[in-house]
Design a protein around this motif. Structure first.
Motif, mmCIF file in Angstrom:
data_model
loop_
_atom_site.group_PDB
_atom_site.id
_atom_site.type_symbol
_atom_site.label_atom_id
_atom_site.label_comp_id
_atom_site.label_asym_id
_atom_site.label_seq_id
_atom_site.Cartn_x
_atom_site.Cartn_y
_atom_site.Cartn_z
ATOM 1 N N SER A 65 -4.871 -9.877 13.814
ATOM 2 C CA SER A 65 -3.589 -9.258 14.130
ATOM 3 C C SER A 65 -2.553 -10.345 14.347
ATOM 4 O O SER A 65 -2.877 -11.512 14.571
ATOM 5 C CB SER A 65 -3.715 -8.413 15.392
ATOM 6 O OG SER A 65 -3.913 -9.249 16.520
ATOM 7 N N SER A 67 -0.638 -10.654 16.926
ATOM 8 C CA SER A 67 -0.732 -11.182 18.295
ATOM 9 C C SER A 67 -1.882 -12.174 18.420
ATOM 10 O O SER A 67 -1.758 -13.184 19.122
ATOM 11 C CB SER A 67 -0.855 -10.054 19.325
ATOM 12 O OG SER A 67 -2.027 -9.317 19.121
ATOM 13 N N ASP A 68 -2.998 -11.930 17.728
ATOM 14 C CA ASP A 68 -4.105 -12.893 17.750
ATOM 15 C C ASP A 68 -3.715 -14.196 17.063
ATOM 16 O O ASP A 68 -4.082 -15.279 17.509
ATOM 17 C CB ASP A 68 -5.362 -12.311 17.096
ATOM 18 C CG ASP A 68 -6.025 -11.242 17.947
ATOM 19 O OD1 ASP A 68 -5.756 -11.189 19.176
ATOM 20 O OD2 ASP A 68 -6.815 -10.452 17.390
ATOM 21 N N LYS A 95 0.326 -9.161 4.675
ATOM 22 C CA LYS A 95 0.046 -8.272 5.804
ATOM 23 C C LYS A 95 -0.708 -7.081 5.229
ATOM 24 O O LYS A 95 -0.289 -6.496 4.234
ATOM 25 C CB LYS A 95 1.344 -7.812 6.471
ATOM 26 C CG LYS A 95 2.114 -8.935 7.110
ATOM 27 C CD LYS A 95 3.405 -8.399 7.734
ATOM 28 C CE LYS A 95 4.480 -9.440 7.624
ATOM 29 N NZ LYS A 95 5.608 -9.085 6.807
ATOM 30 N N VAL A 97 -3.644 -3.643 6.263
ATOM 31 C CA VAL A 97 -4.023 -2.658 7.273
ATOM 32 C C VAL A 97 -5.425 -2.984 7.764
ATOM 33 O O VAL A 97 -6.335 -3.251 6.971
ATOM 34 C CB VAL A 97 -3.980 -1.231 6.672
ATOM 35 C CG1 VAL A 97 -4.447 -0.201 7.685
ATOM 36 C CG2 VAL A 97 -2.586 -0.912 6.181
ATOM 37 N N SER A 98 -5.595 -2.965 9.078
ATOM 38 C CA SER A 98 -6.898 -3.238 9.677
ATOM 39 C C SER A 98 -7.900 -2.162 9.262
ATOM 40 O O SER A 98 -7.592 -0.970 9.339
ATOM 41 C CB SER A 98 -6.777 -3.258 11.202
ATOM 42 O OG SER A 98 -8.062 -3.265 11.792
ATOM 43 N N ASP A 101 -8.652 -0.267 12.763
ATOM 44 C CA ASP A 101 -7.585 0.549 13.328
ATOM 45 C C ASP A 101 -6.447 0.607 12.313
ATOM 46 O O ASP A 101 -5.700 -0.363 12.164
ATOM 47 C CB ASP A 101 -7.105 -0.050 14.659
ATOM 48 C CG ASP A 101 -6.020 0.762 15.326
ATOM 49 O OD1 ASP A 101 -5.497 1.713 14.696
ATOM 50 O OD2 ASP A 101 -5.673 0.443 16.475
ATOM 51 N N LYS A 102 -6.332 1.705 11.629
ATOM 52 C CA LYS A 102 -5.354 1.847 10.542
ATOM 53 C C LYS A 102 -3.912 1.652 11.004
ATOM 54 O O LYS A 102 -3.026 1.416 10.208
ATOM 55 C CB LYS A 102 -5.480 3.218 9.871
ATOM 56 C CG LYS A 102 -6.853 3.499 9.306
ATOM 57 C CD LYS A 102 -7.141 2.622 8.125
ATOM 58 C CE LYS A 102 -8.495 2.987 7.531
ATOM 59 N NZ LYS A 102 -9.103 1.943 6.790
ATOM 60 N N ARG A 103 -3.661 1.730 12.330
ATOM 61 C CA ARG A 103 -2.312 1.531 12.847
ATOM 62 C C ARG A 103 -1.984 0.058 13.020
ATOM 63 O O ARG A 103 -0.836 -0.320 13.212
ATOM 64 C CB ARG A 103 -2.150 2.246 14.198
ATOM 65 C CG ARG A 103 -2.327 3.753 14.095
ATOM 66 C CD ARG A 103 -2.437 4.359 15.449
ATOM 67 N NE ARG A 103 -3.662 3.844 16.057
ATOM 68 C CZ ARG A 103 -4.044 4.029 17.313
ATOM 69 N NH1 ARG A 103 -3.283 4.720 18.114
ATOM 70 N NH2 ARG A 103 -5.159 3.527 17.763
ATOM 71 N N GLU A 104 -3.002 -0.784 12.949
ATOM 72 C CA GLU A 104 -2.811 -2.220 13.203
ATOM 73 C C GLU A 104 -2.634 -2.985 11.895
ATOM 74 O O GLU A 104 -3.341 -2.754 10.923
ATOM 75 C CB GLU A 104 -4.007 -2.780 13.976
ATOM 76 C CG GLU A 104 -3.853 -4.236 14.342
ATOM 77 C CD GLU A 104 -5.037 -4.746 15.153
ATOM 78 O OE1 GLU A 104 -4.794 -5.272 16.237
ATOM 79 O OE2 GLU A 104 -6.178 -4.619 14.680
ATOM 80 N N THR A 105 -1.695 -3.907 11.904
ATOM 81 C CA THR A 105 -1.469 -4.792 10.765
ATOM 82 C C THR A 105 -2.285 -6.062 10.973
ATOM 83 O O THR A 105 -2.347 -6.594 12.078
ATOM 84 C CB THR A 105 0.026 -5.162 10.660
ATOM 85 O OG1 THR A 105 0.766 -3.963 10.468
ATOM 86 C CG2 THR A 105 0.284 -6.105 9.510
ATOM 87 N N VAL A 106 -2.928 -6.512 9.920
ATOM 88 C CA VAL A 106 -3.669 -7.767 9.984
ATOM 89 C C VAL A 106 -3.087 -8.749 8.976
ATOM 90 O O VAL A 106 -2.492 -8.352 7.974
ATOM 91 C CB VAL A 106 -5.188 -7.582 9.722
ATOM 92 C CG1 VAL A 106 -5.839 -6.798 10.833
ATOM 93 C CG2 VAL A 106 -5.449 -6.940 8.378
#
Length: 165
Positions: A65, A67-68, A95, A97-98, A101-106
């Motif tokens: 992510s 933030s990570d 970028k 999709v995780s 968690d489909k709401r999280e961008t990786v």
């Protein structure tokens, strides 16, 4: 150039030892930055050291992510986002999709970004090896022990960036 302050106020060693130690560390820093700069020039991609560091973090740690990534780079998320935007514009990172968690961008590397990092890290490792090989075996062993202790007492964990880095 002599510092305008007593070195023993910064480093609790006798002035002469403190000066030799800090001069050696700063010189090592310059050698490492120079090796990285030469590697980046040889890649001919006009990357900055922070951009390469970002790519190397994603290569090493895998998809993560924003933030990570910011934590890994010790920067603010907005700084990491601007960096990824630049790298995405150069087709070195994307970028996605995780899968968890489909709401999280990786953040992921493109194949081009992956190959660039692997090639760059290999080139930098070769440059470091060329320097270290000129040291005696005893000096190499003492250097390793000293660097490990330096990293340990700094509060950092020794990190393996790539299998042979």
């Amino acid at each position: 150039m002599e510092p305008s302050y007593p070195l023993n106020e910064i480093c609790p060693l006798p002035d002469e030892d403190a000066q030799a130690l800090t001069t050696s560390l700063i010189t090592c820093e310059h050698v490492l930055v120079e090796a990285t700069t030469r590697m980046l020039e040889a890649l001919d991609e006009s990357l900055t050291i922070p951009q390469f560091r970002t790519l190397a973090a994603v290569e090493t740690l895998g998809a993560m992510s924003l933030s990570d990534l910011a934590k890994a780079l010790d920067v603010r998320p907005s700084t990491a986002m601007r960096m990824i935007d630049r790298l995405e514009g150069r087709r070195l990172a994307v970028k996605g999709v995780s899968p968890i968690d489909k709401r999280e961008t990786v953040i992921l590397l493109t194949p081009r970004g992956h190959h660039l990092v692997v090639r760059g890290l290999y080139m930098r490792e070769q440059a470091m090896c060329a320097i270290v090989e000129r040291m005696s075996e005893d000096m190499q062993n003492n250097f390793i022990k000293g660097l490990h202790e330096f990293v340990k007492v700094s509060g950092h964990e020794p990190r393996q960036f790539l299998p042979s880095w």
